[in-house]
Write a protein that holds these residues in place. Sequence first.
Motif: not given
Length: 354
Positions: A224-237
Amino acid sequence: MLHSIQEWTIQHAEQTEDVHWFMDLPELMAFISIVILRGVTRIPSLRDCWSANLGNPQIIGTMPRNRFQDIMQHLRFDDRSTRSDRAKTDKFAAISSVWGSFVTNCITCYNPGLHITVDEQLFPSKTRCCFLQYIASKPDKFGIKFWVACDLKSKYICNVLPYLGKDPNRPSGERLSENVVMRLMEPFLDKGRNVTTDNFFTSLSLAQKLLRRKTTILGTVNKIRREIPQSARYKDRNEFTTQVFSTSAATLTAYAAKRKKTVYILSSMHSVVQTDNTTKRKPNTVTLYNTTKCGVDVMDQMVREYMVRRGTRRWPVAVFYNMIDMAALNAHVLYQACTGTQERLPGGACKRVG
C-alpha cells in the motif's frame, strides 16, 4: 553503571528500611550473577533455587536467599526524589540513566560488519506502564517494545531504543519508521554499510536519506506504500516472474513467489537485478534479503534460550532483565571476537520471503 545502581539501591533501602543498610559493588555483581544463573538453570521457583534437592550449589554458595530477596526489593536505577520532575519529559526516567550507559557501551565496544538488521523486539511483560504494547502476532502478546539494530553475522546488539509512544521530539511530518532507523543507525552511518528492514520501515524517502549518509537499504515494501507503481499492483501474475522498477536512488523488485502473492523488495544497493537459474528464478534482491533479514529475529531467539525474566510488578526491573539478556549475548560475542573461539548459542532460522 553498576555504581549508579548501587547508589540508588542503597538510597531506597535507607529511606524505607534501615539507615545502615549497605551493599558493596561485589555483592551487587554477585546478585546479578544469581539472576543470570537462574536463567541458565531454569528453576522456576525462587525458593527451589536454594533448596537442598533442586538448588544450584553455585547459587547457594554465592548469597543467602533472604539477602537476594532483600536486594531485589530495594533494587532501583535512579534518584527517586527527582523522578517525578524528570518523568514529565522522559517516560523512561526510572531507568533511563542506566539504560543510556548500557546502550553507549554497546555502541562503543564493537565494530559491526557491512550488514546491520533493524527490527522490533517485544520483551514479555505485563507490568503497569504507559508504554506497554499489545501485539497479537507475537508469541507473548503483551510486553515492552524495543527497536533493535543487530549485526547480521555475530548477532551483536549494536543499538537499541525503547518505544515509549508518541515522541514530541520527532520532527513534524517525519515517519516513525524513518526516525527509528536513522536514530539506530546514526553511529554507523557514512561507512558504506547496508541496513536490512521489513515492510514497516522500508520506504523510498528513507533510502534517499540513508544514501546521503553513504548507507544502503534492502527491505520489503508494503504493497500500500506510495512507492509501489500502479503498474506493479496487479495481483494475478504468472508464478516466478519478476518485474523491476528503477529510480536514481533505488530499485524496486516485484517478484511473484506464488500466482497471487507478490513480494516487493526495495534496494538502494542493487543497480541491476538478476534472476538465478533455478526453477523459482529468484531475483538476487530477494535472495540477499532472505540472507540478511534474520539478525534481530535470531538474536531474540538466542536471548530467550537463557532468559533471566521473572515475574515482577515493576517495569524498570523488567527492562533490567532485558538489559541483562542483551548484555550477556553481547559479552559472548565479544568473548568470541577476543579469544577466537567459535561457540554457537542456540538460535533458529527465520521465515523467508518468496
